[in-house]
Enzyme design. Sequence first.
Site, PDB file in Angstrom:
ATOM      1  N   ASP A   4      -9.744  12.916  -6.439  1.00 25.14           N
ATOM      2  CA  ASP A   4     -10.741  11.846  -5.633  1.00 25.14           C
ATOM      3  C   ASP A   4     -12.170  12.139  -4.993  1.00 25.14           C
ATOM      4  O   ASP A   4     -12.846  11.390  -3.959  1.00 25.14           O
ATOM      5  CB  ASP A   4      -9.370  10.866  -5.077  1.00 25.14           C
TER       6      ASP A   4
ATOM      7  N   ASP B 265      -2.708   6.152 -13.611  1.00 24.61           N
ATOM      8  CA  ASP B 265      -3.132   6.389 -12.077  1.00 24.61           C
ATOM      9  C   ASP B 265      -1.182   6.555 -11.819  1.00 24.61           C
ATOM     10  O   ASP B 265      -0.491   6.061 -11.970  1.00 24.61           O
ATOM     11  CB  ASP B 265      -3.575   5.884 -11.619  1.00 24.61           C
TER      12      ASP B 265
END
Length: 684
Positions: A505, A442
């Site tokens: 997301d 990430d």
Amino acid sequence: MGIDVAGSTFGIHTDTTSYVFAVTDQGLLRHLHWGGRIDLSDVIAEPLWELSTNDLIQDVTPQEYPCHGRFRYNEHCLAIKFADGGRELDLRYAGHDLAADLVVHLHDEKGVRVDLHYEVLEGIDAIRRWAVVHAEVPVRIEAVASAQFHIPFRDLELRNVAGRWGAEFQEVVQPVSSKVVLESRRGVSNHHHNPFAVLSRQATETSGRVWGMALAFSGNTKTVVEQTQYGQTLVQLGINDADLAISLAAGDSFTTPAVVATYTPDGFDPLSQTFHDYGRSLLNPAPRPVLYNSWEATNFAVTCDGQIALAHRAAQIGAELFVVDDGWFGRRNPEPNGGITDGLGDWWVDPVKFPDGLKPLIDVVHELGMSFGIWVEPEMVNPRSDLYAAHPDWIYREPGRDPDPARGQYVLNLAVPAVQEFVTTMLDGLLSDNDIAYVKWDANRPMSQVGAARDVWYRHIEALYTIVREVKRRHPGVLFEACASGGGRIDFGALSVFDDVWTSDNTDALDRLDIHRGYSLVYPPQAMRAWVTDVPNFLSQRSIGLAFRFHSAMTGSLGIGCNLTTMSDVDLRAAATFVQQYKQLRPLMHRWHRLENPSSNDYRLFQYSSPAGAVLFAFLPASRLGHTSTTVRLRGLEPTARYRFELDWQTHVARGDYLMQRGVRVWLQGDYASTIIRFDRVED
């Protein structure tokens, strides 16, 4: 396929296209053709002349790689500053080499050489281009593009995807009437503009001229599309020249990222197929495992016992991979204000959450028949971490300024060799000490305050690629997922080192259909991770039924992010059924198609095709005009082959040409309705 040279004319040929340019009397590289396949012996280089003292030959000529200086006023690919302060370049043809690819040499007598590389991609209907700048004297590069293309039409339509966090990959269609600039300046290749351009002329999914170009770079990028005053449209792609400076000593060279380019006269569908072919050629060919990720179930409240409970439920529904997300390491706990400023950089297992390390959890995951994965954010560090206390000089910072946190974290300067070594060693140790099959990488904030060095926008991404490649070399078979605060780092550069990409997301099943559609214009759905999560969705606050959520996620690489410990037994059994269905469909899910909807109702229609059959996904978000069906015409089938399928509770067999020309009626009713229809090729 291949490359041929006839005198001063060069042809690069794929199965169906030709790309042609020639050397002019002035030593300039003049673009002549990019389109359908032609024979080099038929090429006519019509004469060019200066139209006026304001339209001189260097600007009138559609150059392959124009440089800054002289009478060049359109976009330039290369700008350099010499040690004497001079900034003008005058690159001229200086020969070529033809081996596996074509390399054309350009030279400026003041001490710069540029090699233009042209490669025909084996088995893929596309070419790849890049440039290498060689310094014979000390120079500073102030702008450098990978390639420039010329399309012999005006008034084209430009397709790209734009957006923001939670709304990535929104397709944008706009006319090109002057100049359009698409760029990223945040250190990642998107959320806001992805580094590709698709130009079309009166095109649909299945008809019309379409040209596509995509840059393989995951950092700051710039795409310029300009309708020139001379009857053409130019497209230039490369590293963003904003805040860029790359110093080269005498004897040094700089290689640009590559651009993949393709043309088709048959619409967006075959263009996407070609790009998908290229993307898949970069990827591990193994099917991606059905994934369960614990983030939305636990957030940072990760414990060994809690993860084991989730693992049992994940195995129950048929997951093949169990991934522990953020919160397993360091002192990673939210503070009273909800923020979190500790943990990142300290990649030791939290002894409170995992008293005996990760092994007890990994052992259970393996006993349940799943592989194990883990989340990391290696480019970042928190200000209260041990790593930052020991190495405050490892972050990007502006002299004389306090460092600028975002999300309670700083960005490590990967251009520093010691930082690269730390990240590589940390990941190597994590994978050596634990049986880990999947790493979710990430990056949750953009770069800022990068200091005096203006090459870090490139060097950071170069180091990122180097680290991932080295760790994968040491640990072959481990899959890496690229996640950058959602879909912030998706491009062919990322796909050359990562195996999966996290597109957003935003896991709302309806929003994801639009995101998947925009993503699929260029990138292969096989690498597109998509999750089924709880409702109401945390971002949209929509509550959508389980079937629609699973069907939406199954259009990509299926993952589940629900809190399985709170799901009802009925939903758990249903989830297991959907996972099993996906596994059965997975062998048929090869080529992706965006199908047209002739209905007045808002059907969303997608399809996979393969030599063995096809899978149709149909969605109806809301019945707005009563009980209205749609007719679905499939693609990618063998016209004379026969296919068996279930429709309206009956079994049918039909030829491929019938299914593609006449099609089948699909009738969904209500809100958030969806269905999947499988088409199996019948052996004669």
